[in-house]
Write a protein that holds these residues in place. Structure first.
Motif, PDB file in Angstrom:
ATOM      1  N   GLU A 229      27.675 -15.590  -2.612  1.00 60.97           N
ATOM      2  CA  GLU A 229      28.574 -15.316  -1.460  1.00 60.97           C
ATOM      3  C   GLU A 229      29.800 -14.701  -2.011  1.00 60.97           C
ATOM      4  OE1 GLU A 229      28.390 -19.151   1.429  1.00 60.97           O
ATOM      5  OE2 GLU A 229      30.048 -19.240   0.079  1.00 60.97           O
ATOM      6  N   ALA A 230      30.294 -13.637  -0.964  1.00 63.36           N
ATOM      7  CA  ALA A 230      31.316 -12.854  -0.917  1.00 63.36           C
ATOM      8  C   ALA A 230      32.239 -13.201   0.312  1.00 63.36           C
ATOM      9  CB  ALA A 230      31.026 -11.325  -0.974  1.00 63.36           C
ATOM     10  N   GLU A 231      33.578 -13.024   0.074  1.00 63.07           N
ATOM     11  CA  GLU A 231      34.559 -13.447   1.091  1.00 63.07           C
ATOM     12  C   GLU A 231      34.898 -11.984   1.762  1.00 63.07           C
ATOM     13  OE1 GLU A 231      37.805 -15.470  -0.769  1.00 63.07           O
ATOM     14  OE2 GLU A 231      36.647 -17.624  -0.370  1.00 63.07           O
TER      15      GLU A 231
ATOM     16  N   LEU B  18      26.682 -13.901   2.651  1.00 59.21           N
ATOM     17  CA  LEU B  18      25.538 -14.142   1.621  1.00 59.21           C
ATOM     18  C   LEU B  18      25.246 -12.557   1.101  1.00 59.21           C
ATOM     19  CD1 LEU B  18      23.512 -15.598   0.068  1.00 59.21           C
ATOM     20  CD2 LEU B  18      21.896 -15.121   1.600  1.00 59.21           C
ATOM     21  N   VAL B  19      25.340 -12.477  -0.384  1.00 62.21           N
ATOM     22  CA  VAL B  19      25.238 -11.050  -1.050  1.00 62.21           C
ATOM     23  C   VAL B  19      23.998 -11.211  -1.820  1.00 62.21           C
ATOM     24  CG1 VAL B  19      26.371  -9.611  -2.543  1.00 62.21           C
ATOM     25  CG2 VAL B  19      27.674 -10.880  -1.429  1.00 62.21           C
ATOM     26  N   LYS B  20      22.924 -10.315  -1.754  1.00 63.99           N
ATOM     27  CA  LYS B  20      21.875 -10.052  -2.675  1.00 63.99           C
ATOM     28  C   LYS B  20      21.737  -8.895  -3.229  1.00 63.99           C
ATOM     29  CE  LYS B  20      17.238 -11.633  -3.365  1.00 63.99           C
ATOM     30  NZ  LYS B  20      17.250 -12.265  -4.516  1.00 63.99           N
ATOM     31  N   ASN B  21      21.779  -8.650  -4.266  1.00 66.41           N
ATOM     32  CA  ASN B  21      21.766  -7.364  -4.967  1.00 66.41           C
ATOM     33  C   ASN B  21      22.903  -6.185  -4.497  1.00 66.41           C
ATOM     34  OD1 ASN B  21      19.377  -8.034  -6.478  1.00 66.41           O
ATOM     35  ND2 ASN B  21      18.158  -7.680  -4.827  1.00 66.41           N
TER      36      ASN B  21
ATOM     37  N   ILE C 289      24.839  -7.058   1.865  1.00 62.87           N
ATOM     38  CA  ILE C 289      25.302  -7.675   2.799  1.00 62.87           C
ATOM     39  C   ILE C 289      24.701  -7.459   4.136  1.00 62.87           C
ATOM     40  CG2 ILE C 289      26.979  -8.928   4.357  1.00 62.87           C
ATOM     41  CD1 ILE C 289      28.724  -8.955   1.580  1.00 62.87           C
ATOM     42  N   VAL C 290      24.034  -8.256   5.108  1.00 69.55           N
ATOM     43  CA  VAL C 290      24.054  -7.742   6.594  1.00 69.55           C
ATOM     44  C   VAL C 290      24.736  -9.028   7.055  1.00 69.55           C
ATOM     45  CG1 VAL C 290      22.521  -7.484   8.417  1.00 69.55           C
ATOM     46  CG2 VAL C 290      21.862  -6.677   6.373  1.00 69.55           C
ATOM     47  N   GLY C 291      25.983  -8.913   7.786  1.00 69.63           N
ATOM     48  CA  GLY C 291      26.494  -9.689   8.389  1.00 69.63           C
ATOM     49  C   GLY C 291      26.821  -9.735   9.975  1.00 69.63           C
ATOM     50  N   TRP C 292      27.489 -10.574  10.592  1.00 68.06           N
ATOM     51  CA  TRP C 292      27.800 -10.506  11.794  1.00 68.06           C
ATOM     52  C   TRP C 292      29.437 -11.078  11.921  1.00 68.06           C
ATOM     53  CZ3 TRP C 292      30.019 -13.931  15.483  1.00 68.06           C
ATOM     54  CH2 TRP C 292      30.007 -13.266  16.938  1.00 68.06           C
ATOM     55  N   THR C 293      30.299 -10.638  12.690  1.00 68.72           N
ATOM     56  CA  THR C 293      31.577 -11.158  13.179  1.00 68.72           C
ATOM     57  C   THR C 293      31.601 -10.946  14.773  1.00 68.72           C
ATOM     58  OG1 THR C 293      33.829 -11.357  12.717  1.00 68.72           O
ATOM     59  CG2 THR C 293      32.804  -8.857  12.685  1.00 68.72           C
ATOM     60  N   GLY C 294      32.584 -11.650  15.322  1.00 69.41           N
ATOM     61  CA  GLY C 294      32.987 -11.427  16.457  1.00 69.41           C
ATOM     62  C   GLY C 294      33.863 -12.779  17.285  1.00 69.41           C
ATOM     63  N   TYR C 295      33.865 -12.730  18.466  1.00 72.86           N
ATOM     64  CA  TYR C 295      34.565 -13.730  19.043  1.00 72.86           C
ATOM     65  C   TYR C 295      33.910 -14.226  20.143  1.00 72.86           C
ATOM     66  CZ  TYR C 295      38.846 -15.874  20.278  1.00 72.86           C
ATOM     67  OH  TYR C 295      40.217 -16.758  20.648  1.00 72.86           O
TER      68      TYR C 295
END
Length: 168
Positions: free
Chosen positions: A92-94, A122-125, A128-134
């Motif tokens: 994991e990365a913050e 989640l970090v792999k190699n 990261i593919v992430g989502w953020t929002g509200y």
């Protein structure tokens, strides 16, 4: 001699740190209005206007690719993004989200125009593919005007997306 050796080591260390940061590549994949699986985890996050954060189970589904967001209870908006060459081990990365919005007056009378929230991704190699929002859960959150989400790692802006929230 000693002085030049120390100076050389400092320059080398600085270059390595800069190279690690410069190699990071990121982009917004899509943005707009999303929907999620009804299953989600709700955690306390006093730094946000609502005081909670919803962590969806599964991937978000893009309903409408737009930066024009209606101010309506139940609307969830945001962005998915990709980061490559992140200099961290698998796990994991913050990633820090900085959200800026029009003034929101909370029930306790305090006013908010932004918040910062650390999201674990989640970090792999180095990827990261992430989502953020509200999501709008309460009437007092329906602040019309400009909203912006900015994602940072090690105080470096990776990507950002602007939205315009409007009254219907």
């Amino acid at each position: 001699m000693k002085r030049s050796l120390i100076l050389s080591l400092l320059i080398f260390a600085t270059c390595c740190c800069i190279a690690a940061t410069i190699g990071i590549q990121s982009k917004v994949l899509n943005y707009g209005i999303f929907r999620f699986s009804p299953k989600e985890e709700v955690i306390s996050s006093p730094e946000t206007p609502s005081g909670i954060t919803r962590i969806p189970a599964g991937a978000p589904i893009l309903v409408s690719a737009t930066n024009q967001i209606p101010a309506r209870i139940g609307i969830r908006f945001g962005m998915t993004y990709e980061i490559n060459n992140l200099p961290v081990p698998d796990g994991e990365a913050e990633i820090t989200k900085i959200a800026k919005h029009q003034p929101i007056t909370k029930p306790d009378g305090t006013t908010s125009t932004s918040f910062t929230f650390v999201e674990k991704q989640l970090v792999k190699n180095g990827h990261i593919v992430g989502w953020t929002g509200y999501g709008f859960d309460h009437d007092y959150e329906l602040a019309t005007g400009r909203w912006e989400f900015e994602m940072k790692f090690d105080n470096k802006t990776l990507c950002k997306q602007e939205f315009i929230v409007f009254k219907e």
